[in-house]
Write a protein that holds these residues in place. Sequence first.
Motif: not given
Length: 886
Positions: A472-481
């Motif tokens: 889930g790392s992408l979801l965490v890192q780019y959540y705002d985007l």
Amino acid sequence: MLRGLRSLHGICWFFFAWLQLVFSQSFTPAAIPLAVRSPYFSTWLSTTNGTAVTNEWPHFWSQANSHNNGWAGLVRVDSITYRWLGAAPGMNATTRTSSQVTPTRTIWTVKAGPMTLNITFLTPIEPSDWVRQSMPFSYLSFEAESTDGKSHDVQVYSDVSAEWLSGNLSALVQWNTTTTNQLIYHEVVLEESTQFTEVSDQAVDGTLYYAIAQGTSATYQTGQDAVVRGQFSTKGTLKNSQDTNFRAISNDYPVFGLAVDLGNIQSTQSPVVWSVGFVRDPSIQYTTGSGTVQNRSPYYVTQYSSAVDAMEAFVSDYSDAASRSTQLDDEITKNATSISSEYSDLVSLAARQTFGAIDITVSQGTKSQWNTSDVMIFMKNMGTDRRVNPVEVMYAAFPMFLYVNASYGRSLLTPLLEFQTSNIYTLPYAASDLGTSYPIASGESSSNSQALEDTADMIIMALAHARASGDGSLLVQYYDLLKSWADYLVDNSKTPVNQVSADGQNNANMTNLAIKGIIAIEAMSQISSVLQNTSAASTYSEIASADSSAWESLAMSQNDAQGLLFTYGLTNSWALMYNLYADLLLGTNVVSQSVYDRQNDYYNSLISDGTSRTYGLPLDSAAAVQGSSAWLSFTAATANSSVRDQFISMIWKRATYNQTAGVFPATYDVDSGTVTGGTASPAQGAMFAPLALNIANQTISTSGGLSGAGTSGSPSSSSNIGAIVGGVVGGVGGVALIIAAVFFWRRRRARAAQVAYEKTAIDDSAVVSPEPFPYATTPYAPPAMDQSQTTDTLEQPPPIPVMSTKLREHLRHMAPVAPASSASGSGTRTSGSQYSQEPPTTIGGSTSPSARSEIHGLRAEVENLRRYMQELHAQQLEAPPSYVEE
Ligand SMILES: *[C@@H]1O[C@H](CO)[C@@H](O)[C@H](O)[C@H]1NC(C)=O
Ligand SMILES: *[C@@H]1O[C@H](CO)[C@@H](O)[C@H](O)[C@H]1NC(C)=O
Ligand SMILES: *[C@@H]1O[C@H](CO)[C@@H](O)[C@H](O)[C@H]1NC(C)=O
Ligand SMILES: *[C@@H]1O[C@H](CO)[C@@H](O)[C@H](O)[C@H]1NC(C)=O
Ligand SMILES: *[C@@H]1O[C@H](CO)[C@@H](O)[C@H](O)[C@H]1NC(C)=O
Ligand SMILES: *[C@@H]1O[C@H](CO)[C@@H](O)[C@H](O)[C@H]1NC(C)=O
Ligand SMILES: *[C@@H]1O[C@H](CO)[C@@H](O)[C@H](O)[C@H]1NC(C)=O
Ligand SMILES: *[C@@H]1O[C@H](CO)[C@@H](O)[C@H](O)[C@H]1NC(C)=O
Ligand SMILES: *[C@@H]1O[C@H](CO)[C@@H](O)[C@H](O)[C@H]1NC(C)=O
């Protein structure tokens, strides 16, 4: 009893032999993959109607590029020389008796005098070993067996020409030959190479290698084609000599030969194996979000300090690579055959084609260390233009990556996401690519006419990657985007205007486009749930649910005998609803079962009323005969098995159609089969769409931090490929996996969100006992890994998401809200932008008269095709006796 069993065995054997014969002869694509590894290392053989495969030169994938990639194979049996690869004149022709394409191999049986030859072109696919996957090499192997029970004197030969190095045959080349304890190899370079530059689609910054293992009584020679091949043909051995008269590629065509004397044999004890390589380093120039221009190297450099070291490892790994590949092939084709044998042919042809469009790269950190946590994958929009990571094509290809190893998704998405979080990027929606000049990924920040399509694609891919990998790392890192993109979709999906779809249509209120946006809004709800943002999760879910009900009533035909309309209210219209696929892939349940059922019935009626043509249904009722294999495959995956199999059968008919030259095209006339675009396109990864629906979703980890035991892979990590490749890796002793990538950042409340991804193999001596399954997955790494390297790429922790005003507004007036689409969201690319030359779309073409540039592109393609056909014709019919190499 025993006899009964024996004869049963005999019957079975006969049956399988027969099956193989039928299989091998019934699939006849117009071009078959020989060495297909990356965008600039892509060699195929045309088998267009009427050509004898053993009388034909291999060629580069591109039709703009009309010359060959000289690659010859000769065998000398009792002093008579036969050719089994290429069209070297003056040699005896042979007959190919069977041909088979598997995901990793093309296998021919060739009859040469009293010998039967097995010729195998193997470009391994190494789903979970990115060091190996990024090695720019491919195998050619030769086995022979006497057919008359007698022994024969056998020598075998192969060479490559310098045509692999440039589309400009007047370019000057230099070469040399090196013998080491392990290898004999030729190395060929352009005298003047230009980084990151193409000539007729070929890169002009590569080095060509041709290698063979020592200890095989091998001889070598470089020189003019006729001279070197003539030497072999008359003597059976080469002179171990080098021609040092460096010259142009086409000036007395220098070739680089390697021969083996097998002596008097009935059959080969082990195969003779050549390895061909096309090495580019750096492979990609990437501009980071902060504006730094990085030269990125192929990922194998993290393990091997030079291309020659990598080549030595590759050459010596042949037998393990072959068995890994055979097992991977078996797993994939077994999975696919559960649908049909035609389907198995399609995934087999698509696999190398899709992997052959990517470069796996790594950057250099400080102190000249490889920044192994920074793995990015770049995809070229092959067959259409040079767009880098073209979003809608990546989306089409995504099912293949999800199926083989979902971790690819992360590294394909990362450069796009990273660039678009930067200050340079100010648009409220996703970009359609990272630039238009592969291998230069300069970033794209101009307006995007496919904004809705691409924005939804990005959110859907981000979630699909997380579900299939558990990462889930992408979801965490780019959540705002992702969330800001979802808000754009909230405003624009239900009644889309001024949007171009992936298949090139630009009408208002396109049903298929609208539903994709709505599915992506629900995907954002799931993403928010994963991050435990329950209020955003329920908000997006409510919007998606309200929009989908509104959509259903706007989009469904009033006529019960019909289905979803092409655009709202347009009677008697229809379209391939390939965007429903995401609803099934992600389990979003946005579309009701009754819609699927009705659509299914309607496809059935289109098939039986003759709307469908030989090679598929057109894209929609406005598209006349323009079809797309990728979108038809997505649509097939949304239908019941009977309709699905009929669609697959239509795609198969086009894939096996050999009356028109060109590598398996993604778009074509469904009536005549004529190619309209997307030759060699990675969009064919879409062939895996039906299979990818079987992938189990994983529990998505957003915190990482699982105790990773370095090389053994974490038992808690998982990926669908396990089922496929676990056995492969487990079966090959001596493969060890190490962690390639780790980085984490700290949340304010001391919560570390750690992400991890790809692992790589290290050399066989560092053995960790292979375990069956978790290998193939995405092991989580120990947090010990050098944090300092990556700190500057770290993002601030995502703030607790706040519901946007727009969203709140929307919720308040839930039912009939149709937000006016913002001007910024619907801009078309300004003419004069880099796009003006190229159609903005890649899969599919528009029939709209306004799409002038697209028509221009098509015309150019037809012209190229015509030239190509002429060339083929000339080669075949008009070759003068002295004709040596085209
Ligand atoms: C071309 O396709 C036909 C069947 O449509 C097949 O009989 C023929 O062998 C194919 N040609 C080649 C060179 O594969
Ligand atoms: C081709 O075969 C014929 C006999 O079948 C032989 O005379 C001739 O030398 C062969 N050509 C070569 C190049 O070996
Ligand atoms: C060629 O391939 C066939 C089919 O896989 C196999 O039975 C045969 O043994 C192979 N021949 C040699 C010489 O390896
Ligand atoms: C091809 O290469 C030759 C020799 O370097 C050069 O003179 C010529 O301009 C090149 N042609 C093109 C089209 O690049
Ligand atoms: C020839 O070999 C040497 C190493 O012995 C290498 O440095 C050089 O680049 C090679 N030259 C060419 C033209 O391949
Ligand atoms: C592929 O087949 C294996 C069993 O052979 C099965 O476990 C796996 O789920 C299948 N994968 C897909 C994606 O169909
Ligand atoms: C799109 O559909 C909506 C709802 O039917 C309608 O109000 C609107 O006028 C349509 N837009 C266009 C440009 O046709
Ligand atoms: C393909 O071959 C068949 C049979 O030889 C011939 O009738 C047909 O015209 C050929 N088609 C093309 C496009 O060359
Ligand atoms: C799979 O996805 C569904 C939603 O589509 C979810 O309810 C379920 O919990 C997921 N399973 C796992 C193991 O995450």
